[in-house]
Motif scaffolding. Structure first.
Motif, PDB file in Angstrom:
ATOM      1  N   SER A 148      -8.992  59.469  -0.142  1.00  0.00           N
ATOM      2  CA  SER A 148      -7.991  59.552  -1.501  1.00  0.00           C
ATOM      3  C   SER A 148      -8.999  60.160  -2.738  1.00  0.00           C
ATOM      4  O   SER A 148      -8.635  61.422  -3.154  1.00  0.00           O
ATOM      5  CB  SER A 148      -7.767  58.522  -2.058  1.00  0.00           C
ATOM      6  OG  SER A 148      -9.552  57.945  -2.279  1.00  0.00           O
ATOM      7  N   GLN A 149     -10.448  60.719  -1.781  1.00  0.00           N
ATOM      8  CA  GLN A 149     -11.147  61.170  -3.144  1.00  0.00           C
ATOM      9  C   GLN A 149     -11.547  63.108  -2.759  1.00  0.00           C
ATOM     10  O   GLN A 149     -11.701  63.485  -3.428  1.00  0.00           O
ATOM     11  CB  GLN A 149     -12.732  60.946  -2.816  1.00  0.00           C
ATOM     12  CG  GLN A 149     -12.872  59.538  -4.708  1.00  0.00           C
ATOM     13  CD  GLN A 149     -14.308  58.654  -3.743  1.00  0.00           C
ATOM     14  OE1 GLN A 149     -15.600  59.406  -3.960  1.00  0.00           O
ATOM     15  NE2 GLN A 149     -14.323  57.481  -4.127  1.00  0.00           N
ATOM     16  N   ARG A 315     -20.621  60.628  -0.308  1.00  0.00           N
ATOM     17  CA  ARG A 315     -19.794  60.203  -1.004  1.00  0.00           C
ATOM     18  C   ARG A 315     -19.420  58.996   0.358  1.00  0.00           C
ATOM     19  O   ARG A 315     -19.255  58.051  -0.174  1.00  0.00           O
ATOM     20  CB  ARG A 315     -18.812  61.145  -0.637  1.00  0.00           C
ATOM     21  CG  ARG A 315     -17.635  60.818  -1.811  1.00  0.00           C
ATOM     22  CD  ARG A 315     -18.237  60.343  -3.462  1.00  0.00           C
ATOM     23  NE  ARG A 315     -17.884  61.673  -3.587  1.00  0.00           N
ATOM     24  CZ  ARG A 315     -17.232  62.539  -4.514  1.00  0.00           C
ATOM     25  NH1 ARG A 315     -16.124  61.672  -4.303  1.00  0.00           N
ATOM     26  NH2 ARG A 315     -17.791  63.940  -5.201  1.00  0.00           N
TER      27      ARG A 315
END
Length: 322
Positions: A148-149, A315
């Motif tokens: 989603s990122q 991340r």
């Protein structure tokens, strides 16, 4: 041997003296050449003919721009800009320095574009290696959140035991790993990302499920169990906690296979609490208490020593702690 006046700085230059070719130098190149911001300001003054206009274009105040030009003039030892009520005009020296500055800035822009291309290539993929329990029960949620990122990052997952994860990382075949063993494999740095507990399980009807008192650690150690293969984090933790294990009843290479064998009634096993939640709730497996032994363990993210994760790997690491 005596030392020369001023001394050398290890690069062939002298500090406040002359280099080996007789040129006068002062300090390192970084101290003698204006920074990119100052050179960009000079180019803007040349293009716009106004120090105020150049300051506005670069998003700084006019006093700050004036101060930067004066600092550059002191650094180079020549006047660069003539200021008047009608605007700012480059001196002859300023025009020459501007030509040099343009080449430096163009080279810096090419450098920046190349560095961005390297980052884009790095960020286009993420290779993850994870031990089986983490790969099956934790990573799917983390990877959904990562997508989603970073929707344009292609992720590949290599699942294996903790030993195999370490080998993949050290061979440069993975960007980030996850293990569940007793210690951090040699050559890797780590961060604890979660905690887990191993539990003894058996199918309903096994004699251990009808006992009123916990089984003793010694009995567990002496009993042939359905186990993961050597090198798995689960087996490493169990072996260390019990001080040794009996020869396995069955040895399997995945948590799912171990669960299936235990559910079938083939024998007892020791599995991560993360892996057997559904089986315990539906009574296909029963948890068996054990006395006097701690089967808790840390789950760790790992990477090669001295190479902290960057880009998508960094991340993903942050998502494991969310």
């Amino acid at each position: 041997m005596g030392s020369s006046a001023g001394g050398t700085n290890g690069t062939g230059d002298t500090e406040g003296g002359q280099d080996v070719r007789g040129r006068h130098v002062t300090g390192s190149l970084a101290h003698r050449v204006p920074d990119l911001g100052a050179l960009q300001l000079l180019l803007a003054v040349a293009r716009l003919g106004s120090l105020g206009g150049a300051a506005r274009e670069l998003g700084i105040t006019q006093p700050a721009a004036s101060s930067r030009v004066r600092s550059m003039e002191r650094q180079l030892g020549v006047a660069l800009v003539d200021r008047s009520p009608r605007g700012s005009r480059l001196t002859d020296a300023g025009a020459l320095v501007t030509d040099w500055a343009r080449r430096i800035v163009e080279a810096a822009e090419a450098f920046d574009a190349g560095a961005q291309a390297l980052r884009d290539r790095r960020d286009s993929r993420l290779r993850v290696a994870a031990s089986m329990t983490i790969a099956e029960y934790l990573l799917p949620g983390w990877l959904v959140a990562l997508r989603s990122q970073l929707p344009d990052t292609a992720v590949s997952l290599l699942a294996g035991n903790s030993t195999a994860v370490a080998e993949r990382l050290l061979a440069g075949e993975a960007d980030l790993g996850f293990v569940e063993g007793v210690s951090v494999p040699t050559g890797l740095d780590s961060a604890v990302i979660a905690h887990d507990r191993l539990i003894v399980v058996a199918a309903p009807g096994h004699p251990w499920t009808r006992r009123r008192r916990p089984i003793e650690a010694a009995e567990l150690a002496a009993t042939p169990l359905i186990l993961r293969e050597k090198g798995s984090g689960t087996r490493q933790v169990l072996d260390a906690a019990l001080g040794g294990l009996a020869r396995p009843l069955i040895e399997l290479s995945s948590t799912t296979a171990v669960k299936a064998a235990a559910v079938s009634g083939a024998g007892p096993s020791v599995l991560s609490e993360l892996a057997v939640g559904e089986e315990l709730s539906t009574r296909r497996l029963v948890s068996v208490p054990v006395a006097d032994v701690a089967l808790a363990r840390d789950l760790r993210a790992v990477w090669p020593t001295g190479h902290r994760p960057t880009g998508p790997a960094r991340r993903l690491l942050s998502l494991t702690r969310a």
